[in-house]
Design a protein around this motif. Structure first.
Motif, PDB file in Angstrom:
ATOM      1  N   HIS A  68      -6.915  -8.772  -2.251  1.00 13.73           N
ATOM      2  CA  HIS A  68      -8.325  -8.374  -2.290  1.00 13.73           C
ATOM      3  C   HIS A  68      -9.178  -9.471  -2.933  1.00 13.73           C
ATOM      4  O   HIS A  68      -8.718 -10.213  -3.794  1.00 13.73           O
ATOM      5  CB  HIS A  68      -8.467  -7.078  -3.089  1.00 13.73           C
ATOM      6  CG  HIS A  68      -9.757  -6.361  -2.836  1.00 13.73           C
ATOM      7  ND1 HIS A  68     -10.934  -6.697  -3.478  1.00 13.73           N
ATOM      8  CD2 HIS A  68     -10.070  -5.343  -1.995  1.00 13.73           C
ATOM      9  CE1 HIS A  68     -11.907  -5.923  -3.052  1.00 13.73           C
ATOM     10  NE2 HIS A  68     -11.417  -5.082  -2.162  1.00 13.73           N
ATOM     11  N   THR A 116       5.132  -2.883   4.597  1.00 15.58           N
ATOM     12  CA  THR A 116       3.794  -2.708   5.171  1.00 15.58           C
ATOM     13  C   THR A 116       3.058  -4.021   5.419  1.00 15.58           C
ATOM     14  O   THR A 116       2.095  -4.049   6.193  1.00 15.58           O
ATOM     15  CB  THR A 116       2.924  -1.833   4.245  1.00 15.58           C
ATOM     16  OG1 THR A 116       2.863  -2.434   2.947  1.00 15.58           O
ATOM     17  CG2 THR A 116       3.522  -0.437   4.117  1.00 15.58           C
ATOM     18  N   SER A 117       3.502  -5.095   4.792  1.00 10.94           N
ATOM     19  CA  SER A 117       2.750  -6.351   4.854  1.00 10.94           C
ATOM     20  C   SER A 117       3.401  -7.427   5.709  1.00 10.94           C
ATOM     21  O   SER A 117       2.764  -8.444   6.007  1.00 10.94           O
ATOM     22  CB  SER A 117       2.527  -6.905   3.435  1.00 10.94           C
ATOM     23  OG  SER A 117       1.757  -6.015   2.675  1.00 10.94           O
ATOM     24  N   CYS A 160      -1.311  -5.297  -5.966  1.00  5.48           N
ATOM     25  CA  CYS A 160      -2.513  -4.652  -6.521  1.00  5.48           C
ATOM     26  C   CYS A 160      -3.645  -4.549  -5.502  1.00  5.48           C
ATOM     27  O   CYS A 160      -4.781  -4.215  -5.871  1.00  5.48           O
ATOM     28  CB  CYS A 160      -2.994  -5.413  -7.753  1.00  5.48           C
ATOM     29  SG  CYS A 160      -1.915  -5.195  -9.193  1.00  5.48           S
ATOM     30  N   TYR A 161      -3.359  -4.801  -4.238  1.00  5.75           N
ATOM     31  CA  TYR A 161      -4.416  -4.770  -3.222  1.00  5.75           C
ATOM     32  C   TYR A 161      -5.111  -3.411  -3.187  1.00  5.75           C
ATOM     33  O   TYR A 161      -6.347  -3.324  -3.209  1.00  5.75           O
ATOM     34  CB  TYR A 161      -3.853  -5.099  -1.840  1.00  5.75           C
ATOM     35  CG  TYR A 161      -4.891  -5.019  -0.745  1.00  5.75           C
ATOM     36  CD1 TYR A 161      -5.766  -6.076  -0.509  1.00  5.75           C
ATOM     37  CD2 TYR A 161      -5.016  -3.863   0.034  1.00  5.75           C
ATOM     38  CE1 TYR A 161      -6.735  -5.993   0.478  1.00  5.75           C
ATOM     39  CE2 TYR A 161      -5.990  -3.773   1.019  1.00  5.75           C
ATOM     40  CZ  TYR A 161      -6.847  -4.848   1.237  1.00  5.75           C
ATOM     41  OH  TYR A 161      -7.815  -4.756   2.206  1.00  5.75           O
ATOM     42  N   HIS A 162      -4.345  -2.337  -3.133  1.00  5.62           N
ATOM     43  CA  HIS A 162      -4.955  -1.006  -3.036  1.00  5.62           C
ATOM     44  C   HIS A 162      -5.627  -0.605  -4.343  1.00  5.62           C
ATOM     45  O   HIS A 162      -6.637   0.108  -4.329  1.00  5.62           O
ATOM     46  CB  HIS A 162      -3.903   0.020  -2.616  1.00  5.62           C
ATOM     47  CG  HIS A 162      -3.471  -0.136  -1.188  1.00  5.62           C
ATOM     48  ND1 HIS A 162      -4.281   0.222  -0.132  1.00  5.62           N
ATOM     49  CD2 HIS A 162      -2.337  -0.651  -0.645  1.00  5.62           C
ATOM     50  CE1 HIS A 162      -3.655  -0.044   1.014  1.00  5.62           C
ATOM     51  NE2 HIS A 162      -2.478  -0.585   0.726  1.00  5.62           N
ATOM     52  N   LEU A 165      -8.858  -2.410  -4.152  1.00  5.73           N
ATOM     53  CA  LEU A 165      -9.689  -1.786  -3.115  1.00  5.73           C
ATOM     54  C   LEU A 165     -10.380  -0.538  -3.656  1.00  5.73           C
ATOM     55  O   LEU A 165     -11.597  -0.361  -3.495  1.00  5.73           O
ATOM     56  CB  LEU A 165      -8.813  -1.429  -1.910  1.00  5.73           C
ATOM     57  CG  LEU A 165      -9.522  -0.895  -0.664  1.00  5.73           C
ATOM     58  CD1 LEU A 165     -10.339  -2.002  -0.017  1.00  5.73           C
ATOM     59  CD2 LEU A 165      -8.490  -0.352   0.327  1.00  5.73           C
ATOM     60  N   GLN A 166      -9.612   0.309  -4.346  1.00  5.31           N
ATOM     61  CA  GLN A 166     -10.175   1.570  -4.854  1.00  5.31           C
ATOM     62  C   GLN A 166     -11.138   1.327  -6.012  1.00  5.31           C
ATOM     63  O   GLN A 166     -12.188   1.979  -6.113  1.00  5.31           O
ATOM     64  CB  GLN A 166      -9.046   2.503  -5.279  1.00  5.31           C
ATOM     65  CG  GLN A 166      -8.210   2.996  -4.101  1.00  5.31           C
ATOM     66  CD  GLN A 166      -7.133   3.978  -4.535  1.00  5.31           C
ATOM     67  OE1 GLN A 166      -7.369   4.855  -5.348  1.00  5.31           O
ATOM     68  NE2 GLN A 166      -5.932   3.840  -3.985  1.00  5.31           N
ATOM     69  N   THR A 205      -6.956   6.388 -11.272  1.00  9.71           N
ATOM     70  CA  THR A 205      -6.606   5.594 -10.086  1.00  9.71           C
ATOM     71  C   THR A 205      -5.163   5.106 -10.167  1.00  9.71           C
ATOM     72  O   THR A 205      -4.405   5.184  -9.186  1.00  9.71           O
ATOM     73  CB  THR A 205      -7.563   4.398  -9.949  1.00  9.71           C
ATOM     74  OG1 THR A 205      -8.912   4.872  -9.860  1.00  9.71           O
ATOM     75  CG2 THR A 205      -7.236   3.574  -8.704  1.00  9.71           C
ATOM     76  N   LEU A 209      -1.884   6.056  -7.503  1.00  9.18           N
ATOM     77  CA  LEU A 209      -1.474   4.993  -6.584  1.00  9.18           C
ATOM     78  C   LEU A 209      -0.066   5.251  -6.036  1.00  9.18           C
ATOM     79  O   LEU A 209       0.823   5.672  -6.780  1.00  9.18           O
ATOM     80  CB  LEU A 209      -1.479   3.640  -7.292  1.00  9.18           C
ATOM     81  CG  LEU A 209      -2.805   2.883  -7.424  1.00  9.18           C
ATOM     82  CD1 LEU A 209      -2.575   1.606  -8.231  1.00  9.18           C
ATOM     83  CD2 LEU A 209      -3.395   2.539  -6.064  1.00  9.18           C
ATOM     84  N   GLU A 210       0.133   4.968  -4.776  1.00  8.35           N
ATOM     85  CA  GLU A 210       1.484   5.031  -4.205  1.00  8.35           C
ATOM     86  C   GLU A 210       2.230   3.730  -4.468  1.00  8.35           C
ATOM     87  O   GLU A 210       3.432   3.731  -4.715  1.00  8.35           O
ATOM     88  CB  GLU A 210       1.409   5.312  -2.705  1.00  8.35           C
ATOM     89  CG  GLU A 210       0.901   6.713  -2.371  1.00  8.35           C
ATOM     90  CD  GLU A 210       1.000   7.018  -0.896  1.00  8.35           C
ATOM     91  OE1 GLU A 210       1.585   6.202  -0.146  1.00  8.35           O
ATOM     92  OE2 GLU A 210       0.482   8.070  -0.475  1.00  8.35           O
TER      93      GLU A 210
END
Length: 308
Positions: A68, A116-117, A160-162, A165-166, A205, A209-210
């Motif tokens: 991010h 996922t990446s 830590c992308y998500h 993002l959040q 948050t 997180l997942e």
């Protein structure tokens, strides 16, 4: 596929890479370094062979994972000054520290990230689950990331992308500025009321997180600051007029060292050159003041000790 690829690129036997992955956790030297504010930090340094593999993974695989824009550490062309500069026009800020950052990022998180990446990696979509397991083993020690492995910094940003993002979405709703420098989360605002409840929102948050699952706030290091006081982020001081500075104490010490430059030993000269390069990237006006005070020749020599 991964073992074959590493064998081709690094000119190592496939059996050697398989064995290295299987026993990767035993290929580290551990030691402690003192923290600036007391205590000690555990460093786990990979062996020469494992480090070579990790560097290749970082430069050819992990570099393709999404990161991010709020992340400001471990990115080419971005430094601590850029992190502080994002908050320079704000009057109030809160800095939140994540506890045991690298060790809290676990192998299960790295595996989920890879699953996922890898679609962003050329040919990564063809990796089998065994390939992913090898990747995880080569990147982790005893089931977690370590301070010292070349793969850890880029992996932490991708992991830590998500989170970024959040928290960016939350910051935009509150009209805040948000950035993350490794384990330091910073929110800034024009008015103090805008920052009310920010630590609680970050905690919530993290809890939901997942990936990653183990991050928590180090509540003892949550820090609030305003334009009236001292605003300092990752070693960079934001002055009351919104400019960046390295601080009076460091500048006082550097003036003394530049004056004594020709009497310093080679190690001291090298350290001084590094500090001056650091200062030039943050507060170039100070370098100009050194030139006016001590002369261009002395300052240039101090910045390039090998030429003296």
């Amino acid at each position: 596929m991964l073992i074959e690829l590493l064998s081709q690129r690094l000119l190592l036997p496939e059996k050697y890479i398989s064995n290295l992955a299987a026993g990767a956790s035993h290929h580290y030297k551990t030691y402690y370094v003192s923290k600036r504010r007391g205590g000690a930090r555990l460093i786990e340094h990979p062996s020469k062979q494992l480090k070579a593999v990790q560097r290749w993974l970082a430069a050819n695989i992990i570099c393709h994972f999404p990161v991010h824009a709020a992340a400001t550490a471990y990115k080419s062309g971005v430094n601590i000054a850029d992190n502080a500069r994002r908050h320079a026009s704000s009057s109030f800020l809160v800095r939140i520290d994540l506890q045991d950052f690298f060790p809290s990022l676990r192998a299960v998180d790295v595996k989920r990230l890879a699953e996922t990446s890898l679609v962003f990696v050329p040919g990564g979509g063809q990796w089998s689950s065994d390939n992913i397991d090898v990747f995880v083993c080569l990147s982790c020690k005893d089931g977690r990331l370590t301070i010292g492995a070349p793969t850890s910094p880029p992996l932490c940003n991708a992991l830590c992308y998500h989170l970024d993002l959040q928290l960016t979405a939350f910051a935009q709703q509150r009209e805040l500025t948000y950035s993350r420098y490794a384990d330091d989360l910073v929110f800034s605002a024009r008015a103090p009321d805008q920052l009310r409840g920010v630590p609680a929102q970050v905690a919530a948050t993290l809890e939901n997180l997942e990936v990653p699952r183990g991050l928590k706030i180090n509540t003892s290091k949550t820090w609030h600051a305003s334009r009236r006081g001292r605003r300092k982020l990752t070693g960079v001081v934001i002055t009351s007029d919104g400019k960046l500075s390295v601080g009076r104490q460091l500048k006082r010490r550097l003036r003394t060292l530049v004056y004594r430059h020709y009497t310093l030993d080679k190690t001291q000269q090298k350290n001084l050159a590094g500090w001056l390069a650091h200062v030039r990237s943050i507060e170039p006006e100070f370098i100009n003041s050194l030139i006016l005070k001590y002369g261009a020749d002395r300052v240039v020599d101090a910045m390039q000790p090998h030429s003296g």
